[in-house]
Scaffold this active site. Sequence first.
Site, PDB file in Angstrom:
ATOM      1  CG  ASP A   1     -51.944 -14.176 100.057  1.00  0.00           C
ATOM      2  OD1 ASP A   1     -53.141 -14.526 100.062  1.00  0.00           O
ATOM      3  OD2 ASP A   1     -51.417 -13.586  99.094  1.00  0.00           O
TER       4      ASP A   1
ATOM      5  CG  HIS B   1     -59.753 -20.107 103.777  1.00  0.00           C
ATOM      6  ND1 HIS B   1     -58.736 -19.229 103.477  1.00  0.00           N
ATOM      7  CD2 HIS B   1     -60.761 -19.822 102.902  1.00  0.00           C
ATOM      8  CE1 HIS B   1     -59.117 -18.436 102.473  1.00  0.00           C
ATOM      9  NE2 HIS B   1     -60.338 -18.784 102.100  1.00  0.00           N
TER      10      HIS B   1
ATOM     11  CG  LEU C   1     -46.296 -14.647 120.889  1.00  0.00           C
ATOM     12  CD1 LEU C   1     -45.099 -14.038 120.181  1.00  0.00           C
ATOM     13  CD2 LEU C   1     -46.748 -15.925 120.153  1.00  0.00           C
TER      14      LEU C   1
HETATM   15  C1  IPE Z   1     -53.920 -10.213 102.262  1.00  0.00           C
HETATM   16  O1  IPE Z   1     -54.186 -11.176 101.327  1.00  0.00           O
HETATM   17  C2  IPE Z   1     -54.868 -10.327 103.430  1.00  0.00           C
HETATM   18  C3  IPE Z   1     -54.712 -11.522 104.259  1.00  0.00           C
HETATM   19  C4  IPE Z   1     -53.824 -12.451 104.102  1.00  0.00           C
HETATM   20  C5  IPE Z   1     -55.629 -11.620 105.333  1.00  0.00           C
HETATM   21  P1  IPE Z   1     -55.166 -10.923 100.089  1.00  0.00           P
HETATM   22  O2  IPE Z   1     -55.253 -12.209  99.374  1.00  0.00           O
HETATM   23  O3  IPE Z   1     -56.435 -10.323 100.558  1.00  0.00           O
HETATM   24  O4  IPE Z   1     -54.374  -9.839  99.277  1.00  0.00           O
HETATM   25  P2  IPE Z   1     -54.428  -9.478  97.718  1.00  0.00           P
HETATM   26  O5  IPE Z   1     -55.858  -9.250  97.368  1.00  0.00           O
HETATM   27  O6  IPE Z   1     -53.856 -10.637  96.987  1.00  0.00           O
HETATM   28  O7  IPE Z   1     -53.574  -8.256  97.597  1.00  0.00           O
HETATM   29  C1  IPE Z   2     -55.327 -15.871 102.671  1.00  0.00           C
HETATM   30  O1  IPE Z   2     -55.475 -16.722 101.584  1.00  0.00           O
HETATM   31  C2  IPE Z   2     -56.538 -15.821 103.556  1.00  0.00           C
HETATM   32  C3  IPE Z   2     -57.247 -14.539 103.500  1.00  0.00           C
HETATM   33  C4  IPE Z   2     -57.000 -13.536 102.711  1.00  0.00           C
HETATM   34  C5  IPE Z   2     -58.348 -14.358 104.408  1.00  0.00           C
HETATM   35  P1  IPE Z   2     -56.290 -16.296 100.297  1.00  0.00           P
HETATM   36  O2  IPE Z   2     -57.724 -16.655 100.508  1.00  0.00           O
HETATM   37  O3  IPE Z   2     -56.044 -14.884  99.949  1.00  0.00           O
HETATM   38  O4  IPE Z   2     -55.676 -17.263  99.222  1.00  0.00           O
HETATM   39  P2  IPE Z   2     -55.261 -16.869  97.753  1.00  0.00           P
HETATM   40  O5  IPE Z   2     -54.320 -15.705  97.857  1.00  0.00           O
HETATM   41  O6  IPE Z   2     -56.520 -16.530  97.022  1.00  0.00           O
HETATM   42  O7  IPE Z   2     -54.580 -18.067  97.233  1.00  0.00           O
HETATM   43 MG    MG Z   3     -54.649 -13.968  98.822  1.00  0.00          MG
END
Ligand code: IPE
Ligand code: IPE
Ligand code: MG
Length: 266
Positions: free
Chosen positions: A43, A60, A154
């Site tokens: 995240d 990303h 793994l």
């Molecule tokens: C959790 O992150 C899902 C992934 C990392 C794939 P999100 O960014 O979707 O979670 P919330 O919305 O902050 O809880």
């Molecule tokens: C995690 O990073 C990737 C996915 C949830 C797919 P985010 O896109 O949630 O990045 P933030 O949390 O908005 O910074």
């Molecule tokens: Mg996120």
Amino acid sequence: MFKRLLGNRSKNAEKSVGVNSEQNLMEQLDLSKLPVHVAIIMDGNGRWAVRMGKPRSFGHRTGVKALRQVVELCVELKIRHLTVYAFSTENWKRPREEINVLMDLLVEYLYKEIDELCANNVKINPIGILSELPEKAREAVYAARERSRDNTGLVFNVALNYGGRAELVQAIREIAEKINGNQLRVEDIDGGVLAAHLYTAGQPDPDLLIRPSGDYRLSNFLLWQLAYTEFWMTDTMWPDFGKRDLLKAFLDFQSRERRFGGLIRN
Ligand code: IPE
Ligand code: IPE
Ligand code: MG
């Protein structure tokens, strides 16, 4: 083959000397007490990019590099199971363009990395409602799973269109169907039966959950499997996450006392 970490001095002096160098952290690690199963909520990509004045897609893309580092180290340390949260059942709420970027990156990652992953004996095990993924992503995921199915190193679970609640609902449906078909009796349902109907059937529960980016929540990840998992959170955003962070998490994990509801053994 992945580069050896020990003895491999990084070009970046900060990374190669001092208490927090890969080398130093690695030397402190007790290789007999590593987590068997590591789970990571990848995240913070979007916020990391926005802070740099870049589009979220750049976050990303850089996040994929972090994933590569983490998989490399897990292979090197002979970690048995790694589960990464790549796309949740709730992530469809995001703008179409962002979803497309994420799906394109997934396809690119799988096609680019599959040879090296297979050379390192990694078994790719996508988990989630794969049938709902866009066609190209679905094909790439199935192809990677098929190509790596006989690998014995793994186990790399990639959570895609994954939701802990959806996983439990699906497991309960399968169990109910078995009861309807007289393959199972209600009184036979226990934790083991439920676990056997999850995507992670046959795998041990995660020992360690890592969530970067400073958020302290599960976001619907592995709700059943994380019951007794040790949590390790960091403010570092996923694109900045590297081997040193993973080593720090492992070292912290090694200092934890896991009781599973029991008492400390002297
Ligand atoms: C959790 O992150 C899902 C992934 C990392 C794939 P999100 O960014 O979707 O979670 P919330 O919305 O902050 O809880
Ligand atoms: C995690 O990073 C990737 C996915 C949830 C797919 P985010 O896109 O949630 O990045 P933030 O949390 O908005 O910074
Ligand atoms: Mg996120």
